[in-house]
Design a protein around this motif. Sequence first.
Motif, PDB file in Angstrom:
ATOM      1  N   LEU A 132       0.828  -1.207   0.000  1.00  0.00           N
ATOM      2  CA  LEU A 132       0.000   0.000   0.000  1.00  0.00           C
ATOM      3  C   LEU A 132       0.864   1.259   0.000  1.00  0.00           C
ATOM      4  CD1 LEU A 132      -2.796  -1.036   2.531  1.00  0.00           C
ATOM      5  CD2 LEU A 132      -3.012  -0.792   0.051  1.00  0.00           C
ATOM      6  N   THR A 133       1.958   1.219   0.759  1.00  0.00           N
ATOM      7  CA  THR A 133       2.863   2.367   0.802  1.00  0.00           C
ATOM      8  C   THR A 133       3.459   2.634  -0.568  1.00  0.00           C
ATOM      9  OG1 THR A 133       3.420   1.907   3.114  1.00  0.00           O
ATOM     10  CG2 THR A 133       4.938   3.303   1.883  1.00  0.00           C
ATOM     11  N   PHE A 134       3.928   1.587  -1.217  1.00  0.00           N
ATOM     12  CA  PHE A 134       4.504   1.716  -2.560  1.00  0.00           C
ATOM     13  C   PHE A 134       3.471   2.266  -3.535  1.00  0.00           C
ATOM     14  CE2 PHE A 134       5.680   0.319  -6.776  1.00  0.00           C
ATOM     15  CZ  PHE A 134       7.061   0.415  -6.815  1.00  0.00           C
ATOM     16  N   ASP A 135       2.259   1.714  -3.482  1.00  0.00           N
ATOM     17  CA  ASP A 135       1.204   2.149  -4.394  1.00  0.00           C
ATOM     18  C   ASP A 135       0.769   3.589  -4.127  1.00  0.00           C
ATOM     19  OD1 ASP A 135       1.170  -0.239  -5.753  1.00  0.00           O
ATOM     20  OD2 ASP A 135      -0.408  -1.119  -4.525  1.00  0.00           O
ATOM     21  N   GLU A 136       0.870   4.014  -2.858  1.00  0.00           N
ATOM     22  CA  GLU A 136       0.518   5.398  -2.537  1.00  0.00           C
ATOM     23  C   GLU A 136       1.544   6.369  -3.127  1.00  0.00           C
ATOM     24  OE1 GLU A 136      -1.744   8.546  -0.855  1.00  0.00           O
ATOM     25  OE2 GLU A 136      -2.155   6.482  -1.469  1.00  0.00           O
ATOM     26  N   VAL A 137       2.827   5.996  -3.060  1.00  0.00           N
ATOM     27  CA  VAL A 137       3.866   6.807  -3.699  1.00  0.00           C
ATOM     28  C   VAL A 137       3.630   6.859  -5.206  1.00  0.00           C
ATOM     29  CG1 VAL A 137       6.335   6.894  -4.261  1.00  0.00           C
ATOM     30  CG2 VAL A 137       5.600   6.415  -1.914  1.00  0.00           C
ATOM     31  N   LYS A 138       3.299   5.724  -5.772  1.00  0.00           N
ATOM     32  CA  LYS A 138       3.022   5.639  -7.209  1.00  0.00           C
ATOM     33  C   LYS A 138       1.841   6.533  -7.591  1.00  0.00           C
ATOM     34  CE  LYS A 138       1.911   2.062 -10.665  1.00  0.00           C
ATOM     35  NZ  LYS A 138       1.713   0.602 -10.824  1.00  0.00           N
ATOM     36  N   ARG A 139       0.793   6.516  -6.759  1.00  0.00           N
ATOM     37  CA  ARG A 139      -0.404   7.306  -7.052  1.00  0.00           C
ATOM     38  C   ARG A 139      -0.139   8.801  -6.912  1.00  0.00           C
ATOM     39  NH1 ARG A 139      -4.267  10.038  -4.600  1.00  0.00           N
ATOM     40  NH2 ARG A 139      -3.349   9.709  -2.541  1.00  0.00           N
ATOM     41  N   ARG A 140       0.472   9.191  -5.779  1.00  0.00           N
ATOM     42  CA  ARG A 140       0.714  10.618  -5.542  1.00  0.00           C
ATOM     43  C   ARG A 140       1.697  11.212  -6.537  1.00  0.00           C
ATOM     44  NH1 ARG A 140       1.261  11.710   0.975  1.00  0.00           N
ATOM     45  NH2 ARG A 140      -0.493  10.418   1.677  1.00  0.00           N
ATOM     46  N   GLY A 141       2.679  10.412  -6.936  1.00  0.00           N
ATOM     47  CA  GLY A 141       3.686  10.904  -7.875  1.00  0.00           C
ATOM     48  C   GLY A 141       3.249  10.844  -9.324  1.00  0.00           C
ATOM     49  N   ARG A 142       2.043  10.347  -9.567  1.00  0.00           N
ATOM     50  CA  ARG A 142       1.520  10.224 -10.930  1.00  0.00           C
ATOM     51  C   ARG A 142       2.427   9.375 -11.809  1.00  0.00           C
ATOM     52  NH1 ARG A 142      -3.749  11.862 -10.411  1.00  0.00           N
ATOM     53  NH2 ARG A 142      -3.905  13.995  -9.633  1.00  0.00           N
ATOM     54  N   PHE A 143       2.991   8.306 -11.214  1.00  0.00           N
ATOM     55  CA  PHE A 143       3.806   7.386 -11.994  1.00  0.00           C
ATOM     56  C   PHE A 143       2.881   6.478 -12.799  1.00  0.00           C
ATOM     57  CE2 PHE A 143       6.657   8.396  -8.423  1.00  0.00           C
ATOM     58  CZ  PHE A 143       7.816   8.717  -9.117  1.00  0.00           C
ATOM     59  N   ASN A 144       3.288   6.160 -14.013  1.00  0.00           N
ATOM     60  CA  ASN A 144       2.457   5.338 -14.887  1.00  0.00           C
ATOM     61  C   ASN A 144       2.584   3.846 -14.603  1.00  0.00           C
ATOM     62  OD1 ASN A 144       1.440   7.540 -16.476  1.00  0.00           O
ATOM     63  ND2 ASN A 144       3.462   7.670 -17.419  1.00  0.00           N
ATOM     64  N   ASN A 145       3.711   3.418 -14.031  1.00  0.00           N
ATOM     65  CA  ASN A 145       3.930   1.993 -13.782  1.00  0.00           C
ATOM     66  C   ASN A 145       5.013   1.807 -12.729  1.00  0.00           C
ATOM     67  OD1 ASN A 145       6.488   2.275 -15.242  1.00  0.00           O
ATOM     68  ND2 ASN A 145       5.217   2.302 -17.087  1.00  0.00           N
ATOM     69  N   ASP A 146       5.195   0.554 -12.305  1.00  0.00           N
ATOM     70  CA  ASP A 146       6.196   0.243 -11.290  1.00  0.00           C
ATOM     71  C   ASP A 146       7.613   0.558 -11.754  1.00  0.00           C
ATOM     72  OD1 ASP A 146       4.160  -0.613  -9.699  1.00  0.00           O
ATOM     73  OD2 ASP A 146       4.770  -2.715  -9.587  1.00  0.00           O
ATOM     74  N   ALA A 147       7.856   0.429 -13.063  1.00  0.00           N
ATOM     75  CA  ALA A 147       9.207   0.671 -13.581  1.00  0.00           C
ATOM     76  C   ALA A 147       9.647   2.111 -13.329  1.00  0.00           C
ATOM     77  CB  ALA A 147       9.263   0.358 -15.077  1.00  0.00           C
ATOM     78  N   GLN A 148       8.729   3.057 -13.460  1.00  0.00           N
ATOM     79  CA  GLN A 148       9.079   4.455 -13.234  1.00  0.00           C
ATOM     80  C   GLN A 148       9.370   4.721 -11.761  1.00  0.00           C
ATOM     81  OE1 GLN A 148       6.009   6.940 -14.883  1.00  0.00           O
ATOM     82  NE2 GLN A 148       6.409   6.294 -16.986  1.00  0.00           N
ATOM     83  N   VAL A 149       8.607   4.072 -10.870  1.00  0.00           N
ATOM     84  CA  VAL A 149       8.889   4.218  -9.434  1.00  0.00           C
ATOM     85  C   VAL A 149      10.244   3.600  -9.122  1.00  0.00           C
ATOM     86  CG1 VAL A 149       8.045   3.818  -7.103  1.00  0.00           C
ATOM     87  CG2 VAL A 149       6.408   4.084  -8.975  1.00  0.00           C
ATOM     88  N   ALA A 150      10.505   2.425  -9.699  1.00  0.00           N
ATOM     89  CA  ALA A 150      11.790   1.753  -9.478  1.00  0.00           C
ATOM     90  C   ALA A 150      12.948   2.638  -9.899  1.00  0.00           C
ATOM     91  CB  ALA A 150      11.819   0.428 -10.246  1.00  0.00           C
ATOM     92  N   GLU A 151      12.804   3.291 -11.045  1.00  0.00           N
ATOM     93  CA  GLU A 151      13.855   4.191 -11.529  1.00  0.00           C
ATOM     94  C   GLU A 151      14.111   5.307 -10.531  1.00  0.00           C
ATOM     95  OE1 GLU A 151      16.491   6.442 -13.954  1.00  0.00           O
ATOM     96  OE2 GLU A 151      15.874   4.341 -14.054  1.00  0.00           O
ATOM     97  N   SER A 152      13.046   5.871  -9.982  1.00  0.00           N
ATOM     98  CA  SER A 152      13.189   6.965  -9.008  1.00  0.00           C
ATOM     99  C   SER A 152      13.807   6.482  -7.705  1.00  0.00           C
ATOM    100  CB  SER A 152      11.817   7.600  -8.732  1.00  0.00           C
ATOM    101  OG  SER A 152      11.332   8.269  -9.871  1.00  0.00           O
ATOM    102  N   LEU A 153      13.596   5.220  -7.376  1.00  0.00           N
ATOM    103  CA  LEU A 153      14.152   4.656  -6.143  1.00  0.00           C
ATOM    104  C   LEU A 153      15.576   4.150  -6.332  1.00  0.00           C
ATOM    105  CD1 LEU A 153      11.030   2.634  -4.927  1.00  0.00           C
ATOM    106  CD2 LEU A 153      11.964   4.674  -3.822  1.00  0.00           C
TER     107      LEU A 153
END
Length: 341
Positions: free
Chosen positions: A11-32
Motif C-alpha cells: 500500500l505504501t509503494f502504491d501510494e507513492v506511485k499514485r501521488r507521484g503520478r507514476f504510470n507503472n512500477d518501472a518508473q517508481v523503481a527508476e526513481s528509487l
Amino acid sequence: MHQSSAPDWQLTFDEVKRRGRFNNDAQVAESLGVTRAQISAWRTGKSDLGTLIKLKLLDALGVENLHSVLHSLYPVRNREDHIRRQARLVDRVRHAGDQPARELANPANSEPAGALSWEDNVLLAGLPEDERAVFSPHISAIFLPLGAVAEGAESAHDIYFPTTAVVSLSLPAMAGIAEWAIVGREECVGSGVLPSDVLLPRQTVVLHEGHAFRLSGRVFQAALARSAILRQRYFRCLQSIAGQFSQAAFCNTAHSSLQRFCRWLLVADRSVWTKPISAHPTVMANHLGMTVQEVTDAIALLHAEGAICWESGAIRLLERSLVALQACECSAMRFGRYPQT
C-alpha cells in the motif's frame, strides 16, 4: 509477522506511485534507484523490499526526521546520486498530486522564462527582437519530469521547446514500432506541431528529464504567419520528425537489436545535453520495441568493450566511435540533417 506487514508496504509503494503520478512500477523503481525486476520479485514475495527502499518511500510520503537516517544508509560510492534521486522523488510525490495527471501538458514546476536562455533551443535561437517581444508575455520555462506523459490533455495545443529535456514520440498501435522520433533542443513538440492529418503521435513521453520552454499554440501559429525565420526552422523540424518516422519503420524491420540500440544511443546522446543519459532497461525496451533481455545484453556488451559506462540507471558514452561501429547506418540520418543557423 512477515505476511501481516507485507500488505502495508504494498500500500505504501502504491501510494507513492499514485501521488507521484507514476504510470507503472518501472518508473517508481527508476526513481528509487532499483530495477523493475527487483520490484517484481518483491511484489511476488520472492524478496524483501529492503530497509533503504522502505525509508525512501516513507520519506517521499512526508514522514519526518528520516533524512539523517537515509544519509547514513546511502553507499559511499553512489551517495550523491542517491541524494539527487531522493530529492526528485520527494518533490514529485509531494507536488504532483495536486496537478492533473498529464504532467507534460500542465507541469507542476513552472518558472519565469528568463530562467532559461533563448539560445538553448535551436528553433528559438536567433529570433529577431520583435518576435521575442511578442513571445515573452506568453512563454514560460518549465521542468519536465522523467516519464511524464501528454496525450489528449486540455492544453495539448501548447508547444514545448526542449532545452535540456528530451522527449520521445511513439505510435504504440503500429506493430513493430514503439519509439519513432526523439525530440531535443533542435526541435519542438506538442499536438499543435504536427499536422494531424499527416502525423499525430499517440503518445509523448519525457525520455530524459530537464527543462523546456512552453508557449501557447495560438501565439506560435500567429508568429509562424509573420516570421520567415521561424517558418524555416519549423518546417525543418517537421522534416526531421517525419524523417525519423520513416527511418524507424525501416530500421525496426531491417536491423538487429544491437544495431538499433546503438543507433538509439547515438541519437539520444546527441539530444541529451546534460550527461549522462537517464535510462532504465525496461524503459528503453518499451521505447525501442525490444525485449528487456535484448537491451541488457546490448548494454553488457558495450560496457565490456569500454564503449559506455553503465551505472545507477544511467549511461555515459565513453567511446562514441565504438558505439558507431556497431550502429546501423540510420544514425547518420539524424546527425547533420539540421543546420544550427
